[in-house]
Design a protein around this motif. Structure first.
Motif, PDB file in Angstrom:
ATOM      1  N   GLY A  38       0.757  -1.203  -0.109  1.00  9.52           N
ATOM      2  CA  GLY A  38       0.019  -0.054  -0.035  1.00  9.52           C
ATOM      3  C   GLY A  38       0.882   1.301  -0.156  1.00  9.52           C
ATOM      4  O   GLY A  38       0.419   2.401  -0.617  1.00  9.52           O
ATOM      5  N   LYS A  39       2.052   0.925   0.578  1.00 11.34           N
ATOM      6  CA  LYS A  39       2.753   2.498   0.667  1.00 11.34           C
ATOM      7  C   LYS A  39       3.446   2.899  -0.744  1.00 11.34           C
ATOM      8  O   LYS A  39       4.223   3.885  -0.980  1.00 11.34           O
ATOM      9  CB  LYS A  39       3.847   2.358   1.660  1.00 11.34           C
ATOM     10  N   ASP A  40       3.519   1.879  -1.692  1.00  8.84           N
ATOM     11  CA  ASP A  40       4.322   1.869  -2.996  1.00  8.84           C
ATOM     12  C   ASP A  40       3.262   2.767  -4.214  1.00  8.84           C
ATOM     13  O   ASP A  40       3.677   3.019  -5.002  1.00  8.84           O
ATOM     14  CB  ASP A  40       4.511   0.624  -3.595  1.00  8.84           C
ATOM     15  N   MET A  41       1.904   2.652  -3.477  1.00  3.32           N
ATOM     16  CA  MET A  41       0.713   3.256  -4.662  1.00  3.32           C
ATOM     17  C   MET A  41       0.092   4.376  -3.645  1.00  3.32           C
ATOM     18  O   MET A  41      -0.261   4.172  -2.863  1.00  3.32           O
ATOM     19  CB  MET A  41       0.000   2.291  -5.167  1.00  3.32           C
ATOM     20  N   ALA A  42      -0.343   5.508  -4.700  1.00  5.88           N
ATOM     21  CA  ALA A  42      -1.335   6.398  -4.097  1.00  5.88           C
ATOM     22  C   ALA A  42      -2.019   7.240  -5.287  1.00  5.88           C
ATOM     23  O   ALA A  42      -1.442   7.340  -6.399  1.00  5.88           O
ATOM     24  CB  ALA A  42      -0.407   7.605  -3.364  1.00  5.88           C
ATOM     25  N   ASP A  43      -3.364   7.082  -5.240  1.00  4.17           N
ATOM     26  CA  ASP A  43      -4.103   7.792  -6.200  1.00  4.17           C
ATOM     27  C   ASP A  43      -3.856   7.200  -7.584  1.00  4.17           C
ATOM     28  O   ASP A  43      -3.915   7.934  -8.709  1.00  4.17           O
ATOM     29  CB  ASP A  43      -3.732   9.174  -6.211  1.00  4.17           C
ATOM     30  N   THR A  61       4.338   5.346  -6.321  1.00  3.79           N
ATOM     31  CA  THR A  61       5.010   6.443  -5.461  1.00  3.79           C
ATOM     32  C   THR A  61       6.608   6.030  -5.247  1.00  3.79           C
ATOM     33  O   THR A  61       7.390   6.989  -5.148  1.00  3.79           O
ATOM     34  CB  THR A  61       4.423   6.899  -4.405  1.00  3.79           C
ATOM     35  N   ASP A  62       6.937   4.768  -5.392  1.00  3.92           N
ATOM     36  CA  ASP A  62       8.148   4.431  -4.854  1.00  3.92           C
ATOM     37  C   ASP A  62       9.161   4.252  -6.242  1.00  3.92           C
ATOM     38  O   ASP A  62       8.772   3.588  -7.352  1.00  3.92           O
ATOM     39  CB  ASP A  62       8.378   2.866  -4.481  1.00  3.92           C
ATOM     40  N   PRO A  63      10.133   5.121  -6.201  1.00  4.47           N
ATOM     41  CA  PRO A  63      10.946   4.995  -7.476  1.00  4.47           C
ATOM     42  C   PRO A  63      11.559   3.485  -7.877  1.00  4.47           C
ATOM     43  O   PRO A  63      11.679   3.355  -9.172  1.00  4.47           O
ATOM     44  CB  PRO A  63      12.225   5.924  -7.296  1.00  4.47           C
TER      45      PRO A  63
END
Length: 185
Positions: free
Chosen positions: A145-150, A154-156
């Motif tokens: 979940g912390k790798d994606m938003a909207d 989000t993670d390079p």
């Protein structure tokens, strides 16, 4: 209408899901590199998986199975539950004709609650599609979940893996298109 088809299998038990969003993102990126008709089969929305064999499949399920079997590329995504793919995802795959995916390129995607499930692609999904003798792409993508938003990554490092997976998918589809054209000639 394109001569290539990509079918996504969203293996989540709920809709909408992060697995489905990841398939949509992946398909959009692949289509930037090569034109293809896209279809996503959302397991949660099928509603007709309560069958014990392919012979008992209704029209909607049979149509979904046939679409996967005839695809030029499969993008398979599943959430991870207790270290493996969802049971409904596995049941759907169990209904496929084992001869139909020989040589078919397959992109593997998975989502999970923590990084401890990251090996699901190597230890669960890759062997599952190897049984079908599918051409599993070298790069798979696991996201938390912390790798994606909207609806975006989000993670390079994850973004770079998706780029590599997309490049592999476009290359595989380009080869399939060339093979189709040479057969037609």
């Amino acid at each position: 209408m394109s001569t290539l088809s990509i079918v996504g299998i969203a293996g989540s038990l709920s809709t909408p899901s992060s697995s489905r969003r990841l398939i949509d993102l992946t398909l959009a990126r692949i289509n930037r590199g090569i034109a293809a008709d896209n279809r996503v089969i959302d397991i949660a929305a099928l509603g007709s998986l309560a069958v014990h064999s392919r012979d008992a499949a209704g029209g909607e399920l049979e149509d979904a199975l046939r679409a996967v079997e005839e695809a030029d590329l499969i993008v398979a995504a599943t959430p991870v539950y207790k270290g493996s793919y969802s049971g409904l995802f596995k049941h759907f795959v169990d209904l496929l004709d084992y001869r139909s995916l020989v040589g078919t390129p397959v992109a593997l995607l998975a989502t999970g609650g923590s990084e401890r499930h990251a090996l699901v692609i190597e230890h669960q999904l890759r062997p599952l599609f190897a049984v079908f003798q599918a051409q599993v792409l070298g790069t798979g993508l696991f996201l938390t979940g912390k790798d994606m938003a909207d609806g975006r990554i989000t993670d390079p490092a994850a973004e770079a893996r998706l780029d590599r997976l997309v490049d592999e998918a476009v290359e595989a589809l380009t080869a399939r298109l060339a093979a189709k054209r040479s057969k037609a000639a």
